[in-house]
Design an enzyme around this catalytic site. Structure first.
Site, PDB file in Angstrom:
ATOM      1  N   HIS A 156      12.842  44.390 -19.585  1.00 54.93           N
ATOM      2  CA  HIS A 156      11.566  44.467 -18.856  1.00 54.93           C
ATOM      3  C   HIS A 156      11.355  45.859 -18.304  1.00 54.93           C
ATOM      4  CE1 HIS A 156      14.756  43.176 -16.063  1.00 54.93           C
ATOM      5  NE2 HIS A 156      14.102  43.845 -15.117  1.00 54.93           N
TER       6      HIS A 156
ATOM      7  N   CYS B 161      12.532  34.218 -20.306  1.00 59.95           N
ATOM      8  CA  CYS B 161      12.157  33.378 -21.450  1.00 59.95           C
ATOM      9  C   CYS B 161      11.387  32.160 -20.955  1.00 59.95           C
ATOM     10  CB  CYS B 161      13.390  32.943 -22.230  1.00 59.95           C
ATOM     11  SG  CYS B 161      14.042  34.211 -23.341  1.00 59.95           S
TER      12      CYS B 161
ATOM     13  N   THR C  83      19.296  42.998 -13.058  1.00 62.21           N
ATOM     14  CA  THR C  83      19.705  41.672 -12.589  1.00 62.21           C
ATOM     15  C   THR C  83      19.249  40.567 -13.545  1.00 62.21           C
ATOM     16  OG1 THR C  83      17.744  41.463 -11.186  1.00 62.21           O
ATOM     17  CG2 THR C  83      19.729  42.357 -10.164  1.00 62.21           C
TER      18      THR C  83
ATOM     19  N   ASN D  60      15.757  49.190 -15.608  1.00 66.02           N
ATOM     20  CA  ASN D  60      17.148  49.111 -15.182  1.00 66.02           C
ATOM     21  C   ASN D  60      17.947  48.529 -16.340  1.00 66.02           C
ATOM     22  OD1 ASN D  60      16.446  49.986 -12.569  1.00 66.02           O
ATOM     23  ND2 ASN D  60      15.920  47.894 -11.957  1.00 66.02           N
TER      24      ASN D  60
ATOM     25  N   HIS E 166      16.960  40.236 -19.575  1.00 70.35           N
ATOM     26  CA  HIS E 166      15.883  40.144 -20.568  1.00 70.35           C
ATOM     27  C   HIS E 166      15.065  41.412 -20.363  1.00 70.35           C
ATOM     28  CE1 HIS E 166      12.642  37.510 -22.698  1.00 70.35           C
ATOM     29  NE2 HIS E 166      12.107  38.715 -22.525  1.00 70.35           N
TER      30      HIS E 166
ATOM     31  N   ASP F   8       5.806  40.833  -9.943  1.00 71.16           N
ATOM     32  CA  ASP F   8       7.181  40.627  -9.491  1.00 71.16           C
ATOM     33  C   ASP F   8       7.179  39.706  -8.262  1.00 71.16           C
ATOM     34  OD1 ASP F   8      10.027  42.458  -9.937  1.00 71.16           O
ATOM     35  OD2 ASP F   8       9.858  41.201  -8.140  1.00 71.16           O
TER      36      ASP F   8
END
Ligand code: 5GP
Ligand code: ZN
Length: 112
Positions: free
Chosen positions: A98, A6, A93, A85, A96, A29
């Protein structure tokens, strides 16, 4: 809300943006696992794929379209991998939603 993605979506945390529109963002990433490793997120906070319903399923459709567009721009003509994931056992992990877009090398299967 204390959510790193966010904050990235709100420009409170810096990222290397690859794609942006009103509702979605894609960025490199921080810890790339392949020559191309881009994260695609909705700007709206959705916790995980487990929160996708009949009402908001257009979000993931659009995320696939964005992934394919970035793959084309990055020259991933030989293929690529899109990963989500979900939850603890899925290895999520950041809570949010993705997609990981991975490419530029041959992927292994099954994934760890
Ligand atoms: P997950 O393990 O939840 O599927 O993926 C989270 C990903 O977010 C990881 O690949 C991790 O490297 C990446 N990540 C975590 N924090 C940041 C950050 O602050 N900036 C960027 N660009 N990536 C992050
Ligand atoms: Zn969030």
């Amino acid at each position: 809300m204390d959510c790193i993605f966010c904050k990235i979506a709100n420009n409170e945390v810096l990222s290397e943006k690859v794609y942006e529109d009103e509702k979605f963002l894609a960025f490199n990433d921080l810890d790339p696992q392949a020559p191309v490793h881009v994260l695609i997120i909705p700007k709206e906070h959705v916790k995980s794929a487990d929160e996708i319903t009949d009402k908001n399923s257009d979000i993931v459709g659009k995320m696939f379209i964005i992934a394919a567009k970035i793959a084309k721009e990055k020259g991933l003509d030989n293929g690529y991998r899109i990963v989500n994931n979900c939850g603890e056992d899925g290895g999520q992990t950041v809570k949010h939603l993705h997609f990981h877009l991975l490419g530029g090398r041959k992927m292994n299967w099954p994934a760890g």
